[in-house]
Design a protein around this motif. Structure first.
Motif, short mmCIF file in Angstrom:
data_model
loop_
_atom_site.label_atom_id
_atom_site.label_comp_id
_atom_site.label_asym_id
_atom_site.label_seq_id
_atom_site.Cartn_x
_atom_site.Cartn_y
_atom_site.Cartn_z
N LYS A 195 20.89 31.78 -14.97
CA LYS A 195 19.66 31.15 -15.46
C LYS A 195 18.64 30.91 -14.35
CE LYS A 195 17.80 27.14 -17.88
NZ LYS A 195 18.07 25.81 -18.50
N GLU A 196 19.09 30.44 -13.19
CA GLU A 196 18.15 30.14 -12.11
C GLU A 196 17.43 31.40 -11.63
OE1 GLU A 196 19.98 28.00 -8.95
OE2 GLU A 196 20.43 26.24 -10.19
N ASN A 197 18.17 32.49 -11.48
CA ASN A 197 17.55 33.76 -11.09
C ASN A 197 16.59 34.26 -12.16
OD1 ASN A 197 18.86 33.93 -8.61
ND2 ASN A 197 20.63 35.00 -9.48
N ALA A 198 16.99 34.08 -13.42
CA ALA A 198 16.12 34.49 -14.52
C ALA A 198 14.84 33.68 -14.52
CB ALA A 198 16.86 34.31 -15.85
N GLU A 199 14.95 32.39 -14.24
CA GLU A 199 13.76 31.54 -14.25
C GLU A 199 12.80 31.92 -13.13
OE1 GLU A 199 12.66 26.88 -15.03
OE2 GLU A 199 14.68 27.41 -14.35
N ARG A 200 13.34 32.30 -11.98
CA ARG A 200 12.48 32.74 -10.88
C ARG A 200 11.71 34.00 -11.27
NH1 ARG A 200 16.53 30.42 -7.39
NH2 ARG A 200 17.84 32.27 -7.51
N LEU A 201 12.37 34.91 -11.95
CA LEU A 201 11.69 36.12 -12.40
C LEU A 201 10.64 35.78 -13.46
CD1 LEU A 201 14.80 38.47 -12.64
CD2 LEU A 201 12.90 38.70 -11.03
N TRP A 202 10.96 34.83 -14.31
CA TRP A 202 10.02 34.40 -15.33
C TRP A 202 8.76 33.82 -14.70
CZ3 TRP A 202 8.78 34.82 -20.25
CH2 TRP A 202 7.95 33.85 -20.85
N GLU A 203 8.93 33.03 -13.65
CA GLU A 203 7.78 32.44 -12.96
C GLU A 203 6.91 33.54 -12.35
OE1 GLU A 203 6.73 29.28 -12.90
OE2 GLU A 203 8.32 28.91 -14.35
N ARG A 204 7.52 34.56 -11.81
CA ARG A 204 6.76 35.70 -11.28
C ARG A 204 6.02 36.41 -12.42
NH1 ARG A 204 10.95 39.26 -8.00
NH2 ARG A 204 9.16 40.69 -8.04
N ALA A 205 6.68 36.55 -13.57
CA ALA A 205 6.05 37.21 -14.71
C ALA A 205 4.84 36.43 -15.20
CB ALA A 205 7.07 37.39 -15.84
N LYS A 206 4.96 35.11 -15.23
CA LYS A 206 3.83 34.28 -15.67
C LYS A 206 2.62 34.48 -14.77
CE LYS A 206 5.47 30.12 -15.87
NZ LYS A 206 5.43 28.66 -16.14
N LYS A 207 2.86 34.59 -13.49
CA LYS A 207 1.76 34.79 -12.55
C LYS A 207 1.14 36.17 -12.68
CE LYS A 207 3.60 31.56 -9.10
NZ LYS A 207 4.16 31.43 -7.73
N ALA A 208 1.96 37.15 -13.09
CA ALA A 208 1.49 38.53 -13.17
C ALA A 208 0.83 38.86 -14.50
CB ALA A 208 2.66 39.49 -12.93
N THR A 209 1.03 38.04 -15.52
CA THR A 209 0.56 38.38 -16.85
C THR A 209 -0.96 38.35 -16.96
OG1 THR A 209 0.88 37.94 -19.22
CG2 THR A 209 0.60 36.04 -17.79
N VAL A 210 -1.48 39.19 -17.85
CA VAL A 210 -2.93 39.21 -18.09
C VAL A 210 -3.33 38.21 -19.17
CG1 VAL A 210 -3.20 41.59 -17.34
CG2 VAL A 210 -2.67 41.11 -19.74
N SER A 211 -2.35 37.77 -19.98
CA SER A 211 -2.65 36.77 -21.01
C SER A 211 -1.35 36.22 -21.57
CB SER A 211 -3.47 37.39 -22.15
OG SER A 211 -2.66 38.19 -22.97
N GLN A 212 -1.42 35.04 -22.16
CA GLN A 212 -0.26 34.44 -22.81
C GLN A 212 0.20 35.29 -24.00
OE1 GLN A 212 1.54 31.37 -21.89
NE2 GLN A 212 0.50 32.18 -20.08
N GLU A 213 -0.74 35.96 -24.63
CA GLU A 213 -0.40 36.81 -25.78
C GLU A 213 0.53 37.94 -25.36
OE1 GLU A 213 -2.61 39.39 -29.31
OE2 GLU A 213 -3.74 38.68 -27.57
N VAL A 214 0.24 38.54 -24.22
CA VAL A 214 1.08 39.62 -23.72
C VAL A 214 2.48 39.08 -23.40
CG1 VAL A 214 1.40 41.30 -21.88
CG2 VAL A 214 -0.88 40.89 -22.80
N LEU A 215 2.52 37.95 -22.73
CA LEU A 215 3.81 37.36 -22.38
C LEU A 215 4.61 37.03 -23.63
CD1 LEU A 215 5.18 36.74 -19.69
CD2 LEU A 215 4.36 34.39 -19.89
#
Length: 233
Positions: A195-215
């Motif tokens: 879970k912790e590794n997954a959450e770190r990747l999720w945080e990176r994804a949030k920063k990289a996303t172009v919009s909440q809709e895409v995420l």
């Protein structure tokens, strides 16, 4: 580098359109709005090796591209790409798009076909010019995705380990953050109980996303990610 393709790629058998599974795909409108997120569309960009100089191969490739991206006919696209490769067996973009079409066809045979193609393409070392690190990263990422699909089909957790390995390699080669790498990789980590590794990747994804809709659309595809989506609302 052409020799590298010749050494790595072998002709794969044609497919029978049987055995489709209920693998949820991102909606077509998603790729229409954000075409850069689909590797098949990226083959039209400048980071990819040049198109074939063989006119017959190029014409077949164009037919395949139209079938895949305009008509959403994966089987017709595969046939066209295979014809392109009959004219030019070293046509890199045709190999990549044949693998993409095979993934979209989503049968047991086509997933195996895509996996075989991506494995052979990933064996080619990037030279930074003809084959960039970013392209090599995307190839690894898509090989990882084939392992995710196999896991979903079979429940065999060995495929999670294989997918994790490919995503690590893709990440090491990546020159930019990409949702289509980070989100499925986070899914793999969750399925492996990390879970912790997954959450770190999720945080990176949030920063990289172009919009909440895409995420949100990625969350719909990789349902376990709802855990982070709810926590961050």
């Amino acid at each position: 580098m052409k020799n590298a393709i010749e050494e790595s790629l072998t002709a794969l058998p044609r497919l029978l359109p049987e055995g489709k599974i209920n693998e949820k795909a991102l909606p077509a409108a998603f790729h229409e709005r954000f075409p850069v997120l689909l590797i098949g569309r990226r083959t039209q960009g400048t980071i990819w090796p040049d198109h074939s100089e063989n006119e017959a191969a190029l014409e077949c490739y164009r037919e395949g591209y139209k079938a895949l991206h305009e008509e959403q006919d994966a089987v017709a696209a595969m046939r066209a790409y295979e014809q392109a490769l009959e004219h030019d067996p070293l046509y890199f973009r045709a190999w990549v798009d044949l693998a993409i079409a095979s993934l979209m066809d989503n049968t047991a045979e086509s997933i195996e076909k895509a996996e075989g193609i991506f494995s052979r393409l990933c064996a080619i070392e990037p030279d930074g010019e003809w084959l960039t690190r970013e392209v090599a990263s995307m190839l690894r990422q898509n090989l990882g995705y084939t392992r995710v699909v196999r896991y979903r089909r079979t429940g065999d957790r060995t495929y999670l380990e294989l997918a994790d390995t490919e995503y690590k390699l893709a990440n090491a080669l990546a020159e930019q953050e990409r949702l289509e790498l980070l989100c499925p990789w986070a899914y793999v980590k969750l399925e492996r109980g990390e879970k912790e590794n997954a959450e770190r990747l999720w945080e990176r994804a949030k920063k990289a996303t172009v919009s909440q809709e895409v995420l949100a659309e990625y969350v719909a595809k990789y349902v376990p990610l709802r855990l982070f989506w709810k926590e961050n609302q």
